[in-house]
Design a protein around this motif. Sequence first.
Motif, short mmCIF file in Angstrom:
data_model
loop_
_atom_site.label_atom_id
_atom_site.label_comp_id
_atom_site.label_asym_id
_atom_site.label_seq_id
_atom_site.Cartn_x
_atom_site.Cartn_y
_atom_site.Cartn_z
N ALA A 1 0.82 -1.21 0.00
CA ALA A 1 0.00 0.00 0.00
C ALA A 1 0.85 1.26 0.00
CB ALA A 1 -0.94 -0.01 1.20
N ASN A 2 1.98 1.23 0.71
CA ASN A 2 2.84 2.42 0.75
C ASN A 2 3.41 2.74 -0.63
OD1 ASN A 2 2.52 2.93 3.51
ND2 ASN A 2 4.13 1.46 4.06
N GLN A 3 3.70 1.72 -1.41
CA GLN A 3 4.21 1.95 -2.76
C GLN A 3 3.14 2.62 -3.62
OE1 GLN A 3 5.38 -2.13 -3.73
NE2 GLN A 3 7.53 -1.57 -3.54
N ILE A 4 1.89 2.19 -3.46
CA ILE A 4 0.80 2.81 -4.22
C ILE A 4 0.62 4.26 -3.80
CG2 ILE A 4 -1.65 2.69 -4.78
CD1 ILE A 4 -0.04 0.39 -5.92
N LYS A 5 0.68 4.52 -2.49
CA LYS A 5 0.54 5.89 -1.99
C LYS A 5 1.63 6.79 -2.54
CE LYS A 5 -1.52 4.33 2.38
NZ LYS A 5 -1.29 4.18 3.85
N GLN A 6 2.86 6.28 -2.57
CA GLN A 6 3.97 7.08 -3.10
C GLN A 6 3.80 7.35 -4.58
OE1 GLN A 6 7.55 4.95 -2.10
NE2 GLN A 6 7.33 5.29 0.13
N ALA A 7 3.29 6.35 -5.32
CA ALA A 7 3.10 6.53 -6.76
C ALA A 7 2.00 7.54 -7.06
CB ALA A 7 2.78 5.19 -7.42
N VAL A 8 0.91 7.46 -6.30
CA VAL A 8 -0.24 8.33 -6.53
C VAL A 8 -0.05 9.70 -5.91
CG1 VAL A 8 -2.72 8.59 -6.04
CG2 VAL A 8 -1.81 6.37 -6.74
N ARG A 9 0.70 9.76 -4.80
CA ARG A 9 0.98 11.00 -4.06
C ARG A 9 -0.28 11.62 -3.48
NH1 ARG A 9 5.94 14.06 -7.28
NH2 ARG A 9 7.27 12.20 -7.43
N ASN A 10 -1.22 10.75 -3.13
CA ASN A 10 -2.43 11.19 -2.43
C ASN A 10 -2.92 9.98 -1.64
OD1 ASN A 10 -5.30 11.58 -1.82
ND2 ASN A 10 -5.12 13.43 -3.06
N GLU A 11 -2.74 10.03 -0.31
CA GLU A 11 -3.00 8.85 0.50
C GLU A 11 -4.45 8.40 0.42
OE1 GLU A 11 -2.62 7.35 5.17
OE2 GLU A 11 -1.58 9.17 4.46
N GLN A 12 -5.39 9.33 0.51
CA GLN A 12 -6.80 8.94 0.52
C GLN A 12 -7.23 8.35 -0.82
OE1 GLN A 12 -8.90 8.85 3.23
NE2 GLN A 12 -10.00 7.59 1.73
N LEU A 13 -6.80 8.97 -1.93
CA LEU A 13 -7.15 8.42 -3.23
C LEU A 13 -6.52 7.05 -3.44
CD1 LEU A 13 -6.94 11.55 -5.59
CD2 LEU A 13 -8.97 10.49 -4.59
N ALA A 14 -5.30 6.89 -2.95
CA ALA A 14 -4.64 5.58 -3.07
C ALA A 14 -5.41 4.52 -2.30
CB ALA A 14 -3.21 5.68 -2.56
N LEU A 15 -5.86 4.85 -1.09
CA LEU A 15 -6.64 3.90 -0.30
C LEU A 15 -7.97 3.58 -0.97
CD1 LEU A 15 -5.96 5.21 3.32
CD2 LEU A 15 -5.07 3.13 2.27
#
Length: 255
Positions: free
Chosen positions: A129-143
């Motif tokens: 999940a942290n990799q997705i958050k870093q790629a998207v650069r928006n924690e809520q949208l990534a979740l």
Amino acid sequence: MSELENFRTPIPLLTPCYETAGKVNVLFQSYVSRYMFRTASLALDQGWIADNMQRVFDAIFELAIEKGWCFIAIFAMNLCKMIEHQMWWTPERKDHPLRQILKASKYNGLFQKLERLGIGVEELRTENANQIKQAVRNEQLALDAINAARRFPSINIGVRYQPMSDTIVSLTINVIFPFDWDHSIVQQTEMFWVFVQEVDGSAMYHAQEVTVDKRIAKEGLDLQVLVPLSNSNMYLITISSVRFLGVEETQEIVV
């Protein structure tokens, strides 16, 4: 006519847009692309195309099943879904499958990033999940994307075979559904088409629509199909969702 000419179609035109076939093609592609014409007459024509093309593709699908044209049947079914969801699923362009369930405008930027980075539904399910958050650069949208991916329909298939005679082969198709059945996304039952064809697409040996509910999705599904021995001793098995683009699995088997 200039507004038609200015629209950049994802799939190249074979006929110019001032001819009837070309105009219909542009109107169809513009609708799938969610493009809104400023000219009132073009907007009306686009709406008429949207209302009627799905029935046309439904008829093509039925004809293809009757004639044994597997590729055309699958393509026609995808065209119906492209109209329903207003998104692309062709070799030229594939929109992110989660656009079918995360429809709010706030997700447009998210999908542009995911499509640019090549992060599909399976990657959202399996990557950290942290990799997705870093790629998207928006924690809520990534979740939101990760949670949606876990609930988005998915299928995996395995195939076993057993010769029944010199000319008949029994195929056992095992289907599992590795997603969380959520009634806010899926219905009480979901429909899938199963196709068995010659590996080069020259012949279709079997086509069957199956109904899946939450219990079947949890337990898995075994389908037994009797087919003639293929000329190449190879089969291509495809299972595709009736409602969702990108929910399709294909497996090749040698007997």
